[in-house]
Design a protein around this motif. Structure first.
Motif, PDB file in Angstrom:
ATOM      1  N   ARG A  13       0.505  -0.842   0.049  1.00  0.00           N
ATOM      2  CA  ARG A  13      -0.091  -0.147   0.229  1.00  0.00           C
ATOM      3  C   ARG A  13       1.075   1.498   0.174  1.00  0.00           C
ATOM      4  N   THR A  14       0.845   1.875  -0.900  1.00  0.00           N
ATOM      5  CA  THR A  14       1.761   3.060  -1.050  1.00  0.00           C
ATOM      6  C   THR A  14       1.332   4.246  -0.604  1.00  0.00           C
ATOM      7  N   LEU A  15       1.966   5.521   0.255  1.00  0.00           N
ATOM      8  CA  LEU A  15       1.937   6.413   0.820  1.00  0.00           C
ATOM      9  C   LEU A  15       3.165   7.681   0.634  1.00  0.00           C
ATOM     10  N   ASP A  16       2.037   8.572   0.498  1.00  0.00           N
ATOM     11  CA  ASP A  16       3.001  10.183   0.688  1.00  0.00           C
ATOM     12  C   ASP A  16       2.624  11.210   0.682  1.00  0.00           C
ATOM     13  N   GLY A  17       3.864  12.175   1.318  1.00  0.00           N
ATOM     14  CA  GLY A  17       3.554  13.525   0.848  1.00  0.00           C
ATOM     15  C   GLY A  17       4.524  14.429   0.297  1.00  0.00           C
ATOM     16  N   GLU A  18       4.098  15.881   0.481  1.00  0.00           N
ATOM     17  CA  GLU A  18       5.160  16.253  -0.031  1.00  0.00           C
ATOM     18  C   GLU A  18       5.568  17.696   1.069  1.00  0.00           C
ATOM     19  N   VAL A  19       6.286  18.243   1.098  1.00  0.00           N
ATOM     20  CA  VAL A  19       6.276  19.685   1.813  1.00  0.00           C
ATOM     21  C   VAL A  19       6.894  20.390   1.811  1.00  0.00           C
ATOM     22  N   GLY A  20       6.506  22.197   1.280  1.00  0.00           N
ATOM     23  CA  GLY A  20       7.368  23.048   0.929  1.00  0.00           C
ATOM     24  C   GLY A  20       9.329  23.091   1.232  1.00  0.00           C
ATOM     25  N   ASP A  21       9.571  22.585   2.364  1.00  0.00           N
ATOM     26  CA  ASP A  21      10.488  22.909   2.927  1.00  0.00           C
ATOM     27  C   ASP A  21      11.122  22.430   3.872  1.00  0.00           C
ATOM     28  N   ALA A  22      11.456  21.855   4.606  1.00  0.00           N
ATOM     29  CA  ALA A  22      12.402  20.930   6.094  1.00  0.00           C
ATOM     30  C   ALA A  22      11.656  22.153   7.025  1.00  0.00           C
ATOM     31  N   SER A  23      11.194  22.843   7.533  1.00  0.00           N
ATOM     32  CA  SER A  23      10.379  23.459   8.786  1.00  0.00           C
ATOM     33  C   SER A  23       9.004  22.196   9.225  1.00  0.00           C
ATOM     34  N   ALA A  24       8.819  22.285   7.424  1.00  0.00           N
ATOM     35  CA  ALA A  24       7.571  21.382   7.847  1.00  0.00           C
ATOM     36  C   ALA A  24       7.027  20.227   8.020  1.00  0.00           C
ATOM     37  N   LEU A  25       8.832  19.206   7.951  1.00  0.00           N
ATOM     38  CA  LEU A  25       8.321  18.232   7.766  1.00  0.00           C
ATOM     39  C   LEU A  25       8.415  16.976   8.468  1.00  0.00           C
ATOM     40  N   PHE A  26       8.314  17.775  10.227  1.00  0.00           N
ATOM     41  CA  PHE A  26       7.803  17.295  11.417  1.00  0.00           C
ATOM     42  C   PHE A  26       6.371  16.817  11.059  1.00  0.00           C
ATOM     43  N   GLY A  27       5.688  17.849  10.633  1.00  0.00           N
ATOM     44  CA  GLY A  27       3.572  17.500  10.331  1.00  0.00           C
ATOM     45  C   GLY A  27       3.796  16.826   9.480  1.00  0.00           C
ATOM     46  N   LEU A  28       4.806  17.014   8.697  1.00  0.00           N
ATOM     47  CA  LEU A  28       4.595  15.494   7.233  1.00  0.00           C
ATOM     48  C   LEU A  28       4.297  14.108   8.169  1.00  0.00           C
ATOM     49  N   THR A  29       5.544  13.835   8.766  1.00  0.00           N
ATOM     50  CA  THR A  29       6.081  12.821   9.474  1.00  0.00           C
ATOM     51  C   THR A  29       4.615  12.397  10.029  1.00  0.00           C
ATOM     52  N   GLU A  30       4.197  13.165  11.282  1.00  0.00           N
ATOM     53  CA  GLU A  30       3.406  12.896  11.311  1.00  0.00           C
ATOM     54  C   GLU A  30       1.823  12.869  11.151  1.00  0.00           C
ATOM     55  N   THR A  31       1.618  13.123   9.926  1.00  0.00           N
ATOM     56  CA  THR A  31       1.062  12.750   9.309  1.00  0.00           C
ATOM     57  C   THR A  31       0.756  10.885   8.065  1.00  0.00           C
ATOM     58  N   LEU A  32       1.769  10.858   7.823  1.00  0.00           N
ATOM     59  CA  LEU A  32       2.614   9.338   7.417  1.00  0.00           C
ATOM     60  C   LEU A  32       1.972   8.323   8.310  1.00  0.00           C
TER      61      LEU A  32
END
Length: 128
Positions: A80-99
């Motif tokens: 099962r594929t899951l993905d996400g993208e952020v505009g800069d490194a400062s948003a990476l923590f939020g993306l990691t929580e979402t994933l």
């Protein structure tokens, strides 16, 4: 970060990332080119019923994370594929929580579940 986010779920047993790194290295596997056979062998050696494998790519300021949730078994279920993208490194923590939430949802494991632990391993390619 993903492993930490998943480890907070009492319904999951997350294999220590150092153990995963060492196992991949000991098997002389290329984390960027794991075959179904490699994943099956890795799952057996780590004694897990699911693996999270993936990549982190950066293009300019944009960072894209692509994960696959692989279920061990005979035969293995399609990943099962899951993905996400952020505009800069400062948003990476939020993306990691979402994933991490998306992985838990895909496995039907709530963050505060009291069900027995399930096994999961995070791939070094996705841990960057």
């Amino acid at each position: 970060m993903l492993a930490q986010g998943l480890a907070e779920s009492p319904g999951l047993r997350v294999v220590d990332s150092l153990r995963v790194f060492r196992t991949v290295e000991d098997l002389k596997l290329d984390p960027a080119a794991l075959t179904q056979a490699d994943l099956g062998r890795l799952g057996d050696l780590l004694d897990v019923d699911r693996l999270v494998v993936g990549t982190v790519r950066q293009a300019g300021e944009r960072i894209r994370v692509e994960l696959q949730l692989v279920t061990m078994g005979l035969p293995m279920d399609p990943p099962r594929t899951l993905d996400g993208e952020v505009g800069d490194a400062s948003a990476l923590f939020g993306l990691t929580e979402t994933l991490a939430r998306d992985v838990r949802d895909a496995m039907a494991v709530a963050p505060a579940t009291t069900a027995g632990p399930r096994s999961l391993s995070a791939d070094p390619a996705a841990m960057a």
